[in-house]
Write a protein that holds these residues in place. Sequence first.
Motif, PDB file in Angstrom:
ATOM      1  N   UNK A  62       0.842  -1.193   0.000  1.00 35.26           N
ATOM      2  CA  UNK A  62       0.000   0.000   0.000  1.00 35.26           C
ATOM      3  C   UNK A  62       0.876   1.241   0.000  1.00 35.26           C
ATOM      4  N   UNK A  63       0.597   2.145  -0.950  1.00 34.33           N
ATOM      5  CA  UNK A  63       1.340   3.396  -1.001  1.00 34.33           C
ATOM      6  C   UNK A  63       0.849   4.337   0.095  1.00 34.33           C
ATOM      7  N   UNK A  64       1.734   4.829   0.883  1.00 33.23           N
ATOM      8  CA  UNK A  64       1.388   5.741   1.972  1.00 33.23           C
ATOM      9  C   UNK A  64       1.398   7.160   1.435  1.00 33.23           C
ATOM     10  N   UNK A  65       0.289   7.914   1.570  1.00 33.90           N
ATOM     11  CA  UNK A  65       0.267   9.296   1.068  1.00 33.90           C
ATOM     12  C   UNK A  65       1.266  10.162   1.823  1.00 33.90           C
ATOM     13  N   UNK A  66       1.789  11.183   1.164  1.00 32.81           N
ATOM     14  CA  UNK A  66       2.756  12.054   1.830  1.00 32.81           C
ATOM     15  C   UNK A  66       2.129  12.761   3.023  1.00 32.81           C
ATOM     16  N   UNK A  67       2.943  13.092   3.997  1.00 32.69           N
ATOM     17  CA  UNK A  67       2.455  13.787   5.177  1.00 32.69           C
ATOM     18  C   UNK A  67       1.975  15.181   4.788  1.00 32.69           C
ATOM     19  N   UNK A  68       1.036  15.781   5.553  1.00 33.96           N
ATOM     20  CA  UNK A  68       0.580  17.143   5.244  1.00 33.96           C
ATOM     21  C   UNK A  68       1.733  18.126   5.153  1.00 33.96           C
ATOM     22  N   UNK A  69       1.565  19.126   4.270  1.00 36.49           N
ATOM     23  CA  UNK A  69       2.564  20.180   4.081  1.00 36.49           C
ATOM     24  C   UNK A  69       3.902  19.642   3.579  1.00 36.49           C
ATOM     25  N   UNK A  70       3.818  18.681   2.657  1.00 36.62           N
ATOM     26  CA  UNK A  70       5.034  18.100   2.084  1.00 36.62           C
ATOM     27  C   UNK A  70       5.420  18.850   0.808  1.00 36.62           C
ATOM     28  N   UNK A  71       6.685  18.722   0.443  1.00 37.28           N
ATOM     29  CA  UNK A  71       7.211  19.318  -0.782  1.00 37.28           C
ATOM     30  C   UNK A  71       7.676  18.219  -1.728  1.00 37.28           C
ATOM     31  N   UNK A  72       7.587  18.481  -3.036  1.00 39.37           N
ATOM     32  CA  UNK A  72       8.100  17.509  -3.986  1.00 39.37           C
ATOM     33  C   UNK A  72       9.609  17.699  -4.164  1.00 39.37           C
ATOM     34  N   UNK A  73      10.184  16.982  -5.118  1.00 36.61           N
ATOM     35  CA  UNK A  73      11.643  17.027  -5.300  1.00 36.61           C
ATOM     36  C   UNK A  73      12.137  18.399  -5.752  1.00 36.61           C
ATOM     37  N   UNK A  74      11.242  19.226  -6.266  1.00 37.19           N
ATOM     38  CA  UNK A  74      11.627  20.579  -6.692  1.00 37.19           C
ATOM     39  C   UNK A  74      11.327  21.640  -5.633  1.00 37.19           C
ATOM     40  N   UNK A  75      10.880  21.182  -4.488  1.00 35.81           N
ATOM     41  CA  UNK A  75      10.581  22.126  -3.414  1.00 35.81           C
ATOM     42  C   UNK A  75       9.217  22.769  -3.525  1.00 35.81           C
ATOM     43  N   UNK A  76       8.323  22.195  -4.359  1.00 32.34           N
ATOM     44  CA  UNK A  76       6.981  22.736  -4.544  1.00 32.34           C
ATOM     45  C   UNK A  76       5.986  22.012  -3.639  1.00 32.34           C
ATOM     46  N   UNK A  77       4.979  22.731  -3.183  1.00 28.44           N
ATOM     47  CA  UNK A  77       3.971  22.116  -2.331  1.00 28.44           C
ATOM     48  C   UNK A  77       3.241  21.002  -3.085  1.00 28.44           C
ATOM     49  N   UNK A  78       3.070  19.882  -2.412  1.00 32.98           N
ATOM     50  CA  UNK A  78       2.463  18.727  -3.071  1.00 32.98           C
ATOM     51  C   UNK A  78       1.675  17.919  -2.050  1.00 32.98           C
ATOM     52  N   UNK A  79       0.437  17.547  -2.447  1.00 26.11           N
ATOM     53  CA  UNK A  79      -0.417  16.794  -1.552  1.00 26.11           C
ATOM     54  C   UNK A  79      -1.214  17.708  -0.626  1.00 26.11           C
ATOM     55  N   UNK A  80      -1.698  17.133   0.472  1.00 37.68           N
ATOM     56  CA  UNK A  80      -2.530  17.881   1.420  1.00 37.68           C
ATOM     57  C   UNK A  80      -1.708  18.959   2.135  1.00 37.68           C
ATOM     58  N   UNK A  81      -2.283  20.185   2.142  1.00 43.46           N
ATOM     59  CA  UNK A  81      -1.621  21.290   2.846  1.00 43.46           C
ATOM     60  C   UNK A  81      -2.615  21.994   3.756  1.00 43.46           C
ATOM     61  N   UNK A  82      -2.127  22.390   4.920  1.00 42.14           N
ATOM     62  CA  UNK A  82      -2.897  23.178   5.869  1.00 42.14           C
ATOM     63  C   UNK A  82      -2.140  24.468   6.150  1.00 42.14           C
TER      64      UNK A  82
END
Length: 245
Positions: free
Chosen positions: A26-46
């Motif tokens: 099972x793929x675990x979703x990224x934690x809230x307020x995560x960044x991708x490899x380019x430093x961009x916001x990705x996934x759930x953000x608060x």
Amino acid sequence: MMNSIKKYSVYLILISISFGYAQTVVKVPPAPNALDEKGLRHGQWNGFFDDSKILRYEGNFNHGKELGLFTYYANSDKKIVMATRNFDAKNNAFTIFFDENKNKVSEGNMVDKQRQGVWKYYHKNSKAIMTTENYINDKLEGARKVFYSDGKLAEEVLYKNNLKEGLSKKYSKEGKLVEESNFIKGLMQGSYKVYDESGKVVINGQFKKDKKNGMWKYYQNGKLVRQMNADTINGHKKPSLHKKK
């Protein structure tokens, strides 16, 4: 021979179990307020208010771009929804603003934080539309209409590049025309008329660059009762009045 078969069977079972585990990872979703490899916001953000640290918004980013529903809250521990914005893949965001009682205040589309297309504004504590406006790049363009709470038209004025341009009309609650005026680049220009309940003219005059111009006439029951030269007023001179008995 039997021992060899048993060992081979056990080996096959172990292989099957291993493949079973491999297929159910099972793929675990990224934690809230995560960044991708380019430093961009990705996934759930608060997001949070700086002063109170209370939740300000929540939504999902796709490699730096908002996508889907974002919810914005008031700076209050009661978690009051003040707005929602629903982003599509082209960065269009259908936006709704609310008051503290969850009533709609306004709604429409935004592109890059600029209003685009038709926006609706609502009467306070009501689902009745108060105003409709059309925008191009956050500037008024076309007809702006104002409505009474029962839905009847109260006012209509045309806009061009965020300025009033053309004929403006106002109506009574009974739907009768009560005022007509003209605008050029946001300034009143040309004919101006006011009507009584029977549709008769009670005031007839002209505007020039937002100031009364020339002779103004005033009527009662269709009869002229007073007239004045607006130019003398604009020139700071005592106006000359003419009354008819």
